[in-house]
Design a protein around this motif. Structure first.
Motif, PDB file in Angstrom:
ATOM      1  N   ALA A 238       0.808  -1.221   0.000  1.00  0.00           N
ATOM      2  CA  ALA A 238       0.000   0.000   0.000  1.00  0.00           C
ATOM      3  C   ALA A 238       0.840   1.269   0.000  1.00  0.00           C
ATOM      4  CB  ALA A 238      -0.940  -0.001   1.209  1.00  0.00           C
ATOM      5  N   GLY A 239       2.174   1.135   0.141  1.00  0.00           N
ATOM      6  CA  GLY A 239       3.032   2.313   0.127  1.00  0.00           C
ATOM      7  C   GLY A 239       3.238   2.944   1.485  1.00  0.00           C
ATOM      8  N   ASN A 240       2.605   2.394   2.516  1.00  0.00           N
ATOM      9  CA  ASN A 240       2.721   2.965   3.853  1.00  0.00           C
ATOM     10  C   ASN A 240       3.847   2.280   4.631  1.00  0.00           C
ATOM     11  OD1 ASN A 240       1.085   0.604   3.808  1.00  0.00           O
ATOM     12  ND2 ASN A 240       0.482   1.012   5.928  1.00  0.00           N
ATOM     13  N   THR A 241       4.177   2.810   5.804  1.00  0.00           N
ATOM     14  CA  THR A 241       5.215   2.259   6.672  1.00  0.00           C
ATOM     15  C   THR A 241       4.600   1.858   8.001  1.00  0.00           C
ATOM     16  OG1 THR A 241       6.933   3.634   5.663  1.00  0.00           O
ATOM     17  CG2 THR A 241       7.397   2.739   7.862  1.00  0.00           C
ATOM     18  N   ILE A 242       4.970   0.671   8.490  1.00  0.00           N
ATOM     19  CA  ILE A 242       4.473   0.215   9.784  1.00  0.00           C
ATOM     20  C   ILE A 242       5.666   0.116  10.735  1.00  0.00           C
ATOM     21  CG2 ILE A 242       4.651  -2.234   9.100  1.00  0.00           C
ATOM     22  CD1 ILE A 242       2.160  -2.733  10.865  1.00  0.00           C
ATOM     23  N   ASN A 243       5.498   0.624  11.959  1.00  0.00           N
ATOM     24  CA  ASN A 243       6.601   0.718  12.909  1.00  0.00           C
ATOM     25  C   ASN A 243       6.474  -0.361  13.982  1.00  0.00           C
ATOM     26  OD1 ASN A 243       8.578   1.461  14.740  1.00  0.00           O
ATOM     27  ND2 ASN A 243       8.198   3.652  14.540  1.00  0.00           N
ATOM     28  N   PHE A 244       7.450  -1.300  13.987  1.00  0.00           N
ATOM     29  CA  PHE A 244       7.465  -2.374  14.976  1.00  0.00           C
ATOM     30  C   PHE A 244       8.504  -2.126  16.067  1.00  0.00           C
ATOM     31  CE2 PHE A 244       5.936  -5.097  11.278  1.00  0.00           C
ATOM     32  CZ  PHE A 244       4.644  -5.227  11.778  1.00  0.00           C
ATOM     33  N   SER A 245       8.995  -0.902  16.182  1.00  0.00           N
ATOM     34  CA  SER A 245      10.070  -0.610  17.132  1.00  0.00           C
ATOM     35  C   SER A 245       9.690  -0.944  18.563  1.00  0.00           C
ATOM     36  CB  SER A 245      10.465   0.868  17.041  1.00  0.00           C
ATOM     37  OG  SER A 245      10.926   1.191  15.751  1.00  0.00           O
ATOM     38  N   ASP A 246       8.428  -0.757  18.919  1.00  0.00           N
ATOM     39  CA  ASP A 246       7.986  -1.008  20.294  1.00  0.00           C
ATOM     40  C   ASP A 246       7.398  -2.409  20.470  1.00  0.00           C
ATOM     41  OD1 ASP A 246       8.719   1.561  21.059  1.00  0.00           O
ATOM     42  OD2 ASP A 246       6.766   2.401  20.462  1.00  0.00           O
ATOM     43  N   ASP A 247       7.419  -3.201  19.391  1.00  0.00           N
ATOM     44  CA  ASP A 247       6.913  -4.574  19.459  1.00  0.00           C
ATOM     45  C   ASP A 247       8.105  -5.497  19.701  1.00  0.00           C
ATOM     46  OD1 ASP A 247       5.985  -7.181  18.879  1.00  0.00           O
ATOM     47  OD2 ASP A 247       4.419  -6.408  17.548  1.00  0.00           O
ATOM     48  N   THR A 248       8.286  -5.916  20.951  1.00  0.00           N
ATOM     49  CA  THR A 248       9.474  -6.702  21.302  1.00  0.00           C
ATOM     50  C   THR A 248       9.515  -8.042  20.563  1.00  0.00           C
ATOM     51  OG1 THR A 248       8.284  -7.566  23.238  1.00  0.00           O
ATOM     52  CG2 THR A 248       9.706  -5.644  23.577  1.00  0.00           C
ATOM     53  N   GLU A 249       8.365  -8.675  20.370  1.00  0.00           N
ATOM     54  CA  GLU A 249       8.347  -9.974  19.690  1.00  0.00           C
ATOM     55  C   GLU A 249       8.787  -9.830  18.232  1.00  0.00           C
ATOM     56  OE1 GLU A 249       5.280 -13.646  18.533  1.00  0.00           O
ATOM     57  OE2 GLU A 249       4.594 -11.988  19.807  1.00  0.00           O
ATOM     58  N   MET A 250       8.239  -8.836  17.521  1.00  0.00           N
ATOM     59  CA  MET A 250       8.593  -8.650  16.123  1.00  0.00           C
ATOM     60  C   MET A 250      10.036  -8.159  15.977  1.00  0.00           C
ATOM     61  SD  MET A 250       6.176  -9.756  14.387  1.00  0.00           S
ATOM     62  CE  MET A 250       6.930  -9.284  12.829  1.00  0.00           C
ATOM     63  N   SER A 251      10.485  -7.331  16.909  1.00  0.00           N
ATOM     64  CA  SER A 251      11.872  -6.872  16.862  1.00  0.00           C
ATOM     65  C   SER A 251      12.829  -8.036  17.080  1.00  0.00           C
ATOM     66  CB  SER A 251      12.114  -5.786  17.913  1.00  0.00           C
ATOM     67  OG  SER A 251      11.413  -4.601  17.569  1.00  0.00           O
ATOM     68  N   ALA A 252      12.459  -8.959  17.960  1.00  0.00           N
ATOM     69  CA  ALA A 252      13.286 -10.147  18.190  1.00  0.00           C
ATOM     70  C   ALA A 252      13.288 -11.043  16.950  1.00  0.00           C
ATOM     71  CB  ALA A 252      12.782 -10.914  19.402  1.00  0.00           C
ATOM     72  N   THR A 253      12.141 -11.137  16.293  1.00  0.00           N
ATOM     73  CA  THR A 253      12.045 -11.923  15.056  1.00  0.00           C
ATOM     74  C   THR A 253      12.959 -11.345  13.988  1.00  0.00           C
ATOM     75  OG1 THR A 253       9.747 -12.561  15.527  1.00  0.00           O
ATOM     76  CG2 THR A 253      10.479 -12.721  13.242  1.00  0.00           C
ATOM     77  N   PHE A 254      12.958 -10.008  13.868  1.00  0.00           N
ATOM     78  CA  PHE A 254      13.828  -9.354  12.877  1.00  0.00           C
ATOM     79  C   PHE A 254      15.304  -9.599  13.199  1.00  0.00           C
ATOM     80  CE2 PHE A 254      16.331  -5.617  11.587  1.00  0.00           C
ATOM     81  CZ  PHE A 254      16.130  -5.664  10.211  1.00  0.00           C
ATOM     82  N   ALA A 255      15.660  -9.497  14.466  1.00  0.00           N
ATOM     83  CA  ALA A 255      17.054  -9.717  14.872  1.00  0.00           C
ATOM     84  C   ALA A 255      17.476 -11.154  14.567  1.00  0.00           C
ATOM     85  CB  ALA A 255      17.224  -9.407  16.359  1.00  0.00           C
TER      86      ALA A 255
END
Length: 336
Positions: A238-255
């Protein structure tokens, strides 16, 4: 993931299944629509995450009508295992009768569990075994060169789920699985009803059916099927940006993803180094033999094609006369 135990014990008789709809006059599309009303026996292994060919997410898309034009096996495609499975099913059934002496007959109906609490449990039975006291159902299978590896240690778990689901719906006590391996070897396996396994199977199937009832997609499982389903479910961004910075589970998944990709990259470099070390020692040899195996290093046959750049330089009007638009796809790029 569900663990399937192969050792089973017969149980006391159960109530017979209900005949939900007759299938003699149903078209394939109508039959597929009926199957969307519940979990069929061939869906059981997928619903509990044990089918190597389909993910729960792709099955959920099918049950919720989201699969639309998603690529499916063509029943008339002669290169498809589904085509040959359907074509050879009567032959497998006939050979089963020849081998065992058990007579069989088709059940032209979609069956439903007799308990209203389990009304979403449906089943299609390949054949009913007639006149035998020790077995009541026949499931016919075919396995080609790729599929045969799944049968090396007996009946694959996803087929065990399928048969136990059939026994749960029908109330029967035992089924035979007759499989044709690579078109030349018949194997017959007996599967006894296992009420403990069935209870666990029903519990996990119910969890999947709740995803369908609540219109909630089940978690992806890392399979090619799940990747295919996600790309079809969300084909465009859709061209938008979603911020997962405060989502610890998703941030851990990215790491974890970043670390894993770095590890894969390091291992690929090591693989290339080891491969090149062998190639260097081989020189112009075609095959090298080692204590535990061998490698081949041979030139493939020349291939022939068309130099499109040269062709378009000579005849630039061809690009306008024969345009081809390839739809774009979403690319998953990681930046750190």
């Amino acid at each position: 993931m569900m663990h399937i135990a192969k050792k089973t014990e017969p149980s006391k008789s159960k109530r017979p299944a209900l005949r939900l709809v007759k299938t003699q006059d149903l078209s394939r599309d109508e039959w597929l629509e009926v199957r969307k009303r519940g979990i069929g026996s061939s869906d059981a292994g997928t619903a509990v995450g044990l089918n190597p060919y389909q993910s729960p997410l792709e099955l959920w898309m099918n049950k919720t009508g989201r699969d639309g034009d998603m690529s499916k096996s063509d029943p008339n495609d002669e290169t498809s295992p589904t085509y040959w499975g359907s074509l050879l099913e009567p032959i497998v059934a006939a050979h089963y009768t020849k081998r065992t002496g058990n007579r069989v007959r088709k059940i032209n109906a979609v069956l439903q569990h007799p308990n209203p609490d389990y009304a979403w449990m449906l089943a299609n039975i390949d054949r009913e075994v007639v006149g035998a006291n020790d077995v009541q159902i026949l499931e016919c299978k075919t396995a080609g060169e790729f599929g045969a590896r799944l049968w090396r240690d007996g009946v694959p778990d996803y087929v065990v789920c399928q048969v136990q689901h059939q026994l749960a719906v029908t109330g029967k006590s035992a089924a035979d699985v007759c499989v044709l391996i690579c078109g030349q070897e018949i194997r017959i396996y007996r599967i006894q009803r296992d009420d403990e396994l069935i209870a666990r199977l029903i519990e996990l199937e119910r969890q999947f059916w709740r995803y369908v009832e609540t219109d909630t997609p089940p978690p992806a499982d890392g399979s090619e099927s799940a990747d295919r389903a996600l790309r079809y479910l969300y084909p465009k961004d859709a061209g938008n940006t979603i911020n997962f910075s405060d989502d610890t589970e998703m941030s851990a998944t990215f790491a974890d993803l970043v670390n894993l990709r770095a590890d894969i990259s390091n291992r690929e470099e090591l693989e290339s180094l080891l491969k090149q070390k062998i190639q260097e020692k081989m020189g112009d040899a075609s095959v090298a033999i080692f204590e535990s195996g061998k490698v081949s290093f041979k030139r493939s046959k020349d291939s022939h094609g068309i130099d499109m750049n040269a062709l378009l330089q000579d005849q630039p009007d061809l690009a306008d006369r024969y345009p081809l638009v390839k739809p774009g796809s979403r690319r998953f790029l990681v930046s750190t």
